[in-house]
Design a protein around this motif. Sequence first.
Motif, PDB file in Angstrom:
ATOM      1  N   LEU A   1       0.087  -1.157  -0.004  1.00 60.19           N
ATOM      2  CA  LEU A   1       0.045   0.381  -0.426  1.00 60.19           C
ATOM      3  C   LEU A   1       0.846   1.842   0.431  1.00 60.19           C
ATOM      4  N   LEU A   2       2.257   0.941   0.513  1.00 63.56           N
ATOM      5  CA  LEU A   2       2.739   2.144   0.851  1.00 63.56           C
ATOM      6  C   LEU A   2       3.845   2.308  -0.967  1.00 63.56           C
ATOM      7  N   LYS A   3       3.680   1.609  -1.752  1.00 64.38           N
ATOM      8  CA  LYS A   3       4.123   1.624  -3.177  1.00 64.38           C
ATOM      9  C   LYS A   3       5.565   1.056  -2.481  1.00 64.38           C
ATOM     10  N   SER A   4       5.828   0.343  -2.048  1.00 66.15           N
ATOM     11  CA  SER A   4       7.224  -0.253  -1.641  1.00 66.15           C
ATOM     12  C   SER A   4       7.099  -1.666  -2.090  1.00 66.15           C
ATOM     13  N   PHE A   5       7.440  -1.557  -3.188  1.00 68.09           N
ATOM     14  CA  PHE A   5       7.190  -3.044  -4.504  1.00 68.09           C
ATOM     15  C   PHE A   5       8.122  -4.606  -3.794  1.00 68.09           C
ATOM     16  N   SER A   6       9.325  -3.206  -3.858  1.00 74.81           N
ATOM     17  CA  SER A   6      10.391  -5.417  -3.651  1.00 74.81           C
ATOM     18  C   SER A   6      10.834  -5.438  -2.838  1.00 74.81           C
ATOM     19  N   TYR A   7      10.000  -4.767  -1.479  1.00 83.14           N
ATOM     20  CA  TYR A   7       9.613  -4.962   0.245  1.00 83.14           C
ATOM     21  C   TYR A   7       8.997  -5.792   0.137  1.00 83.14           C
ATOM     22  N   SER A   8       7.694  -5.641  -0.523  1.00 82.77           N
ATOM     23  CA  SER A   8       6.814  -6.149   0.093  1.00 82.77           C
ATOM     24  C   SER A   8       6.468  -7.686  -0.873  1.00 82.77           C
ATOM     25  N   THR A   9       7.320  -7.606  -2.327  1.00 87.88           N
ATOM     26  CA  THR A   9       7.521  -9.144  -2.039  1.00 87.88           C
ATOM     27  C   THR A   9       8.760  -9.668  -1.713  1.00 87.88           C
ATOM     28  N   THR A  10       9.439  -8.945  -1.510  1.00 89.68           N
ATOM     29  CA  THR A  10      10.735 -10.227  -0.645  1.00 89.68           C
ATOM     30  C   THR A  10       9.397 -10.235   1.047  1.00 89.68           C
ATOM     31  N   MET A  11       8.488  -9.690   0.939  1.00 91.14           N
ATOM     32  CA  MET A  11       8.119 -10.104   2.343  1.00 91.14           C
ATOM     33  C   MET A  11       7.211 -11.325   2.266  1.00 91.14           C
ATOM     34  N   ILE A  12       6.867 -11.591   0.756  1.00 90.28           N
ATOM     35  CA  ILE A  12       6.335 -12.204   0.489  1.00 90.28           C
ATOM     36  C   ILE A  12       6.761 -13.656   0.476  1.00 90.28           C
ATOM     37  N   TYR A  13       7.810 -13.524  -0.007  1.00 88.09           N
ATOM     38  CA  TYR A  13       8.268 -14.661  -0.777  1.00 88.09           C
ATOM     39  C   TYR A  13       9.271 -15.737   0.688  1.00 88.09           C
ATOM     40  N   ILE A  14       9.635 -14.775   1.391  1.00 89.68           N
ATOM     41  CA  ILE A  14      10.497 -14.482   3.380  1.00 89.68           C
ATOM     42  C   ILE A  14       8.681 -15.972   3.437  1.00 89.68           C
ATOM     43  N   GLY A  15       7.626 -14.822   4.251  1.00 91.84           N
ATOM     44  CA  GLY A  15       6.575 -15.614   4.095  1.00 91.84           C
ATOM     45  C   GLY A  15       6.009 -17.323   3.915  1.00 91.84           C
ATOM     46  N   PHE A  16       5.892 -16.959   2.738  1.00 89.79           N
ATOM     47  CA  PHE A  16       5.813 -18.209   2.273  1.00 89.79           C
ATOM     48  C   PHE A  16       6.694 -19.168   2.168  1.00 89.79           C
ATOM     49  N   ALA A  17       8.231 -18.537   2.045  1.00 86.72           N
ATOM     50  CA  ALA A  17       9.036 -20.108   2.460  1.00 86.72           C
ATOM     51  C   ALA A  17       8.773 -19.943   3.809  1.00 86.72           C
ATOM     52  N   LEU A  18       8.208 -19.650   4.817  1.00 88.55           N
ATOM     53  CA  LEU A  18       8.036 -20.511   6.346  1.00 88.55           C
ATOM     54  C   LEU A  18       6.997 -21.362   6.406  1.00 88.55           C
ATOM     55  N   ALA A  19       6.555 -20.527   5.995  1.00 91.33           N
ATOM     56  CA  ALA A  19       4.888 -21.290   5.592  1.00 91.33           C
ATOM     57  C   ALA A  19       4.657 -22.655   5.264  1.00 91.33           C
ATOM     58  N   ILE A  20       5.656 -23.220   3.265  1.00 90.26           N
ATOM     59  CA  ILE A  20       5.497 -24.073   2.982  1.00 90.26           C
ATOM     60  C   ILE A  20       6.736 -24.880   3.232  1.00 90.26           C
ATOM     61  N   GLY A  21       7.431 -24.048   3.262  1.00 90.61           N
ATOM     62  CA  GLY A  21       9.034 -25.007   2.892  1.00 90.61           C
ATOM     63  C   GLY A  21       9.573 -25.359   4.618  1.00 90.61           C
ATOM     64  N   ILE A  22       9.965 -24.160   5.422  1.00 90.43           N
ATOM     65  CA  ILE A  22      10.902 -24.506   6.646  1.00 90.43           C
ATOM     66  C   ILE A  22      10.184 -24.827   7.855  1.00 90.43           C
ATOM     67  N   ILE A  23       9.211 -24.266   8.000  1.00 92.41           N
ATOM     68  CA  ILE A  23       8.136 -24.840   8.850  1.00 92.41           C
ATOM     69  C   ILE A  23       7.182 -26.857   8.760  1.00 92.41           C
ATOM     70  N   PRO A  24       7.018 -26.337   7.830  1.00 94.16           N
ATOM     71  CA  PRO A  24       6.696 -28.230   7.468  1.00 94.16           C
ATOM     72  C   PRO A  24       8.079 -29.231   8.067  1.00 94.16           C
ATOM     73  N   MET A  25       8.987 -29.017   8.067  1.00 93.26           N
ATOM     74  CA  MET A  25      10.725 -29.399   7.883  1.00 93.26           C
ATOM     75  C   MET A  25      10.802 -28.854   9.349  1.00 93.26           C
ATOM     76  N   PHE A  26      11.044 -28.518  10.305  1.00 90.19           N
ATOM     77  CA  PHE A  26      10.447 -27.989  11.511  1.00 90.19           C
ATOM     78  C   PHE A  26      10.510 -29.057  12.447  1.00 90.19           C
ATOM     79  N   VAL A  27       9.152 -28.861  11.649  1.00 88.53           N
ATOM     80  CA  VAL A  27       8.209 -29.931  12.434  1.00 88.53           C
ATOM     81  C   VAL A  27       8.229 -31.403  12.069  1.00 88.53           C
ATOM     82  N   MET A  28       8.637 -31.648  10.934  1.00 90.34           N
ATOM     83  CA  MET A  28       8.717 -32.921  10.362  1.00 90.34           C
ATOM     84  C   MET A  28      10.110 -33.178  11.753  1.00 90.34           C
TER      85      MET A  28
END
Length: 268
Positions: free
Chosen positions: A193-220
Motif C-alpha cells: 500500500l505504501l508502494k514499496s513493491f520490492s520489499y513487499s515482494t520480499t516479504m511474500i517470499y519469506i512468508g511463503f518459504a516459512l509457511a510451506i517449506g521451513i515450518i513443516p520441515m522443522f516440525v518433521m
Amino acid sequence: MKNCLACGHAQDDGRFCGKCGAPIENAAQERAATTHSMSDEQPHSQYTQTAQNTTQSNEQIELIKKQSKLYVNYFVEQLKMPSANFNVEATWKNSIISMIIYVVLTAISVFTLIKQFFSGGFGFFESIAPSFIQVFFYMSLFISLLIVISIFAIFLTAKLFSESLSFTNVISKIGNYYTLPIAIMVLSILLGLLKSFSYSTTMIYIGFALAIGIIPMFVMIKLLSNKSKNIDSFYGFIFYLVVTVILSSIVFSFMIDSAVGEVFKFFK
C-alpha cells in the motif's frame, strides 16, 4: 339469518337451533371470541418471534467476540513462544484459523502487487490484468494444496518412522507456527500500500518459504528427533522430502497448465 355451528342449519331467529337444539348465540359468541383472541395473539407472537431472533443474533455476536478475543490471545502467545503448544492437540481449531488467515492475506498481497504491475504501463495493460476473484481463487487454491501436502507428508512419515499422529494433531503442530508468516504477510500488504513493491515482494517470499517449506520441515525434524522407530530418522526425513517434492511438483504443473490455459484463452 343465523347459522348453527353444530349442524349448519339456518334460521331467522331463536337462541337455539331448530334442528339439533344447539345454542346458536353461544356458538356465535365463542366464534367471535376465538377470532378476537387470535387477532390479539398474532401481534404478540410476532413480537415474541422478533425478540427471540434479536436474542439469538446478540448471542451469536457475543460468541464471535469471545472467539475473536480467544484467538487474539492465542496469536500473541504463539508469536512469543511458537513451540509452547507443540504437544497440545486442543489448539488445532486455532491452527486452522491461522492457516486460513495466512492464505487469505497472501492472496490479497499478491493481487496488490499484480494490480500495481499492470497499472504501471500508463493504463495500457490494465485491460488484461486478472481480476481479484481470479487471483484470489488461484492463489488460495495453490497455497492450500501445498499446505495439505505438508500435512499429509508429515502424517505419513510420522506413521512410518516416528509415532502415529492424527490429522488434527499434525494440523495443530504446523499451525502453531503460522503466527509469524501471518505477521509477515500483514507487513507485506502494508508495504504494498505504501508502494514499496520490492520489499513487499520480499516479504511474500519469506512468508511463503516459512509457511510451506521451513515450518513443516522443522516440525518433521522435531518429531523424528523426539521419537523414532527402528528405521533411522535420517531415512524418515529423506522419505518426507521425496513425498513432498513429488506431490508439490504435481501441484505446480497443474497450476502452471491452468495459468497458461487462461493466457491462451485471453488472446484467442
